[in-house]
Design a protein around this motif. Structure first.
Motif, PDB file in Angstrom:
ATOM      1  N   VAL A 441     -63.680  56.480 133.681  1.00 47.67           N
ATOM      2  CA  VAL A 441     -64.578  55.937 132.654  1.00 47.67           C
ATOM      3  C   VAL A 441     -65.988  56.496 132.824  1.00 47.67           C
ATOM      4  N   ALA A 442     -66.403  56.672 134.091  1.00 47.93           N
ATOM      5  CA  ALA A 442     -67.752  57.174 134.379  1.00 47.93           C
ATOM      6  C   ALA A 442     -67.856  58.688 134.252  1.00 47.93           C
ATOM      7  N   GLY A 443     -66.728  59.367 134.034  1.00 49.04           N
ATOM      8  CA  GLY A 443     -66.765  60.812 133.865  1.00 49.04           C
ATOM      9  C   GLY A 443     -66.755  61.599 135.157  1.00 49.04           C
ATOM     10  N   ARG A 444     -66.394  60.943 136.266  1.00 51.27           N
ATOM     11  CA  ARG A 444     -66.320  61.656 137.546  1.00 51.27           C
ATOM     12  C   ARG A 444     -64.920  62.194 137.823  1.00 51.27           C
ATOM     13  N   ALA A 445     -63.947  61.745 137.069  1.00 50.98           N
ATOM     14  CA  ALA A 445     -62.560  62.148 137.275  1.00 50.98           C
ATOM     15  C   ALA A 445     -61.836  62.069 135.939  1.00 50.98           C
ATOM     16  N   TYR A 446     -60.633  62.595 135.918  1.00 53.37           N
ATOM     17  CA  TYR A 446     -59.816  62.507 134.713  1.00 53.37           C
ATOM     18  C   TYR A 446     -58.390  62.123 135.093  1.00 53.37           C
ATOM     19  N   ALA A 447     -57.683  61.544 134.141  1.00 51.26           N
ATOM     20  CA  ALA A 447     -56.307  61.102 134.371  1.00 51.26           C
ATOM     21  C   ALA A 447     -55.352  61.993 133.600  1.00 51.26           C
ATOM     22  N   LEU A 448     -54.216  62.262 134.209  1.00 48.13           N
ATOM     23  CA  LEU A 448     -53.184  63.056 133.554  1.00 48.13           C
ATOM     24  C   LEU A 448     -51.831  62.604 134.064  1.00 48.13           C
ATOM     25  N   TRP A 449     -50.995  62.133 133.120  1.00 49.36           N
ATOM     26  CA  TRP A 449     -49.643  61.683 133.435  1.00 49.36           C
ATOM     27  C   TRP A 449     -49.616  60.709 134.613  1.00 49.36           C
ATOM     28  N   GLY A 450     -50.530  59.733 134.574  1.00 50.93           N
ATOM     29  CA  GLY A 450     -50.509  58.647 135.541  1.00 50.93           C
ATOM     30  C   GLY A 450     -51.217  58.917 136.848  1.00 50.93           C
ATOM     31  N   LEU A 451     -51.731  60.132 137.034  1.00 45.61           N
ATOM     32  CA  LEU A 451     -52.457  60.465 138.255  1.00 45.61           C
ATOM     33  C   LEU A 451     -53.916  60.751 137.926  1.00 45.61           C
ATOM     34  N   THR A 452     -54.770  60.713 138.947  1.00 48.18           N
ATOM     35  CA  THR A 452     -56.207  60.894 138.766  1.00 48.18           C
ATOM     36  C   THR A 452     -56.667  62.118 139.550  1.00 48.18           C
ATOM     37  N   TYR A 453     -57.570  62.903 138.936  1.00 48.19           N
ATOM     38  CA  TYR A 453     -58.063  64.122 139.563  1.00 48.19           C
ATOM     39  C   TYR A 453     -59.583  64.171 139.463  1.00 48.19           C
ATOM     40  N   ALA A 454     -60.239  64.602 140.548  1.00 49.65           N
ATOM     41  CA  ALA A 454     -61.696  64.703 140.568  1.00 49.65           C
ATOM     42  C   ALA A 454     -62.144  65.879 139.716  1.00 49.65           C
ATOM     43  N   TYR A 455     -63.167  65.651 138.900  1.00 55.74           N
ATOM     44  CA  TYR A 455     -63.723  66.744 138.115  1.00 55.74           C
ATOM     45  C   TYR A 455     -64.326  67.792 139.044  1.00 55.74           C
ATOM     46  N   GLY A 456     -64.184  69.036 138.669  1.00 60.87           N
ATOM     47  CA  GLY A 456     -64.730  70.137 139.449  1.00 60.87           C
ATOM     48  C   GLY A 456     -63.758  70.628 140.491  1.00 60.87           C
ATOM     49  N   SER A 457     -63.496  69.821 141.520  1.00 64.44           N
ATOM     50  CA  SER A 457     -62.604  70.244 142.602  1.00 64.44           C
ATOM     51  C   SER A 457     -61.139  70.129 142.219  1.00 64.44           C
ATOM     52  N   GLY A 458     -60.815  69.217 141.274  1.00 61.02           N
ATOM     53  CA  GLY A 458     -59.427  69.016 140.882  1.00 61.02           C
ATOM     54  C   GLY A 458     -58.585  68.322 141.933  1.00 61.02           C
ATOM     55  N   GLN A 459     -59.222  67.749 142.967  1.00 59.30           N
ATOM     56  CA  GLN A 459     -58.462  67.094 144.029  1.00 59.30           C
ATOM     57  C   GLN A 459     -57.739  65.853 143.494  1.00 59.30           C
ATOM     58  N   SER A 460     -56.505  65.670 143.952  1.00 59.29           N
ATOM     59  CA  SER A 460     -55.718  64.518 143.518  1.00 59.29           C
ATOM     60  C   SER A 460     -56.199  63.255 144.218  1.00 59.29           C
ATOM     61  N   MET A 461     -56.438  62.206 143.430  1.00 62.69           N
ATOM     62  CA  MET A 461     -56.942  60.936 143.952  1.00 62.69           C
ATOM     63  C   MET A 461     -55.878  59.848 143.950  1.00 62.69           C
ATOM     64  N   GLY A 462     -54.679  60.180 143.524  1.00 65.28           N
ATOM     65  CA  GLY A 462     -53.617  59.186 143.487  1.00 65.28           C
ATOM     66  C   GLY A 462     -53.459  58.560 142.116  1.00 65.28           C
ATOM     67  N   LEU A 463     -52.835  57.408 142.076  1.00 56.74           N
ATOM     68  CA  LEU A 463     -52.492  56.761 140.815  1.00 56.74           C
ATOM     69  C   LEU A 463     -53.736  56.364 140.020  1.00 56.74           C
ATOM     70  N   TRP A 464     -53.596  56.431 138.703  1.00 59.10           N
ATOM     71  CA  TRP A 464     -54.686  56.044 137.808  1.00 59.10           C
ATOM     72  C   TRP A 464     -54.538  54.562 137.469  1.00 59.10           C
ATOM     73  N   ASN A 465     -55.293  53.723 138.167  1.00 60.37           N
ATOM     74  CA  ASN A 465     -55.277  52.288 137.882  1.00 60.37           C
ATOM     75  C   ASN A 465     -56.535  51.654 138.473  1.00 60.37           C
ATOM     76  N   VAL A 466     -56.635  50.346 138.358  1.00 61.87           N
ATOM     77  CA  VAL A 466     -57.825  49.643 138.857  1.00 61.87           C
ATOM     78  C   VAL A 466     -57.665  49.217 140.308  1.00 61.87           C
TER      79      VAL A 466
END
Length: 485
Positions: A441-466
């Protein structure tokens, strides 16, 4: 000319040990051959992410992909406008309307600025558009919008739109793959419909009957690293060369796989089972099958900006690399035979600059330096080092170098060298700890197919949820890494 082409082909074939039966793997990757193919007969097609990428190549490099494009489950040019939320929303699920008129205006504006080729080039090209009625991944309404978008640039008489086959999200064949309406790996479906043949016939006109027996040409695994290193592109790709094309100037068609369809994901199924090769074999069409790497998000081509902000322009790293592959095969890129510089390395890091150095190349009149696939020097570099400035603190970058000959034609690209800038006076960057949902929501990461990735580095952050919490450190503009301050 034919004698020279045959001589070059024999040397390339010997180096590659390439003469392969249909199911036989290559033993080593070799340089992509300069075949002297016809630059006026170049086209592209793709499925899903490959379909979006095919549109990008056709529009941005319309002077190269003159014959046109085949698009299966793709969407309008620059549909995502650099946002993964747009990509997964309006450009796939069609949850909101696609601003087609805005995208047309962007296309015209970028063409006027030179960021992409003149749109007038598309007037003479041809299109084949396909959407399966059971495709719930890229909804048919998205392809409807693609047709509307293209009406601003390509005559209606030059467009075929097939949207009455009950296919799921897949490349469609008449004799291979899963059930027609399914959406499952390897995303190749048997619908009793020869989609590859339909695409090639629309792009090139009436074709000779396809070869349903043993193919007469050769598959070869070629080195993609001389065109690009990293950026979600694999070290090797594939090319199919019909026997006739070893001595004749043939057509060229680039085939782009979809997400989760690269060679690592599905082996050679997309390269050998989608139906293109048997038509190419009897119609003198060289087929280039570029490959993404597993480092790419879901093995997708970059059509929303996961790798580079200029992803849809000629300066986009993946775009430029794919175009350079075509230039090599056609010999139309004005390229030089100079080898890639060696010994590329970095030194002298500050918080905002880095010195890139390399060993000199015999016969070079200068050099170009690329950061993240984009050229950073305004004029050719005369020496064997370059200071790149304007960098962000505590950020890792990648550089490559290519030599220029006396006519400023560029030779092969070097292997990449990386370096990390020093921390600025403000410390090691700003940290944010929040749920993965809040980061998007803050624009620091993006979600794709249920997973979250950091903008720029593209590092996987795990599941996209609260519930999943991650600490991200901002190390540069729109660049975040997982870590602590």
């Amino acid at each position: 000319m034919a004698a020279m082409r045959w001589k070059n082909w024999k040397g390339w074939a010997a180096a590659a040990a390439i003469t392969m039966a249909a199911g036989q793997p290559a033993t080593a990757a070799v340089p992509l051959p300069a075949l002297g193919a016809n630059p006026a007969e170049v086209s592209v097609s793709g499925l899903s992410a490959g379909g979006f990428m095919a549109v990008q190549l056709h529009v941005a490099y319309s002077a190269t992909f003159k014959r046109g494009a085949g698009v299966v489950a793709g969407g309008p040019y620059y549909c995502a406008e650099g946002s993964v939320l747009n990509a997964t929303g309006r450009c796939m699920a069609h949850g909101s309307s696609i601003p087609v008129s805005t995208l047309v205006n962007t296309t015209n504006s970028w063409a006027a600025s030179g960021a992409i080729d003149p749109v007038s080039n598309m007037t003479g090209s041809r299109l084949y558009l396909f959407s399966g009625t059971s495709d719930n991944t890229v909804k048919p309404a998205v392809m409807d919008d693609l047709k509307t978008y293209y009406q601003s640039f390509v005559p209606a008489a030059n467009t075929v739109y097939r949207n009455n086959i009950g296919a799921g999200h897949a490349m469609v064949t008449d004799d291979y793959g899963g059930a027609c309406s399914t959406t499952a790996a390897p995303y190749i479906n048997n619908c009793g419909f020869d989609l590859a043949g339909e695409i090639l016939a629309q792009l090139y006109g009436p074709l000779n009957p396809r070869n349903n027996g043993t193919l007469g040409g050769s598959f070869t695994e070629f080195n993609q690293s001389e065109f690009i290193t990293g950026h979600g592109v694999a070290a090797t790709g594939w090319i199919y060369v019909p026997q006739a094309c070893t001595t004749a100037s043939c057509r060229v068609h680039m085939v782009l796989h979809g997400c989760k369809q690269n060679y690592t994901d599905v082996s050679d199924q997309y390269v050998k089972k989608t139906g293109y090769n048997r038509w190419a074999d009897t119609n003198d069409i060289v087929l280039i099958y570029p490959q993404t790497s597993t480092a790419a998000t879901n093995s997708c081509w970059d059509w929303w900006g996961y790798d580079n902000a200029n992803y849809a322009k000629k300066s986009g790293p993946q775009m430029a690399a794919l175009k350079a592959m075509v230039d090599r095969v056609t010999g139309s890129g004005g390229g030089s035979s100079l080898p890639a510089p060696t010994g590329v390395g970095t030194s002298g890091a500050t918080s905002s600059s880095m010195v890139v150095g390399w060993a000199g190349v015999s016969g070079a009149s200068g050099y170009n330096v690329y950061r993240g696939g984009s050229k950073v020097n305004a004029a050719p570099v005369a020496g064997t080092n370059y200071t790149d400035t304007g960098l962000a603190p505590s950020t890792t970058y990648s550089w490559t170098v290519a030599a220029l000959d006396a006519s400023n034609a560029q030779g092969a690209m070097s292997a990449a060298a990386t370096g990390t800038t020093l921390a600025g006076s403000g410390g090691g960057g700003t940290c944010y700890t929040a749920s993965n949902y809040a980061h998007t929501v803050a624009g620091r990461a993006y979600a794709l197919w249920g997973l979250t990735y950091a903008y720029g580095s593209g590092q996987s952050m795990g599941l996209w949820n609260v519930y999943v919490t991650t600490t991200l450190k901002q190390t540069g503009p729109n660049y975040y890494v997982i870590g602590t301050c």
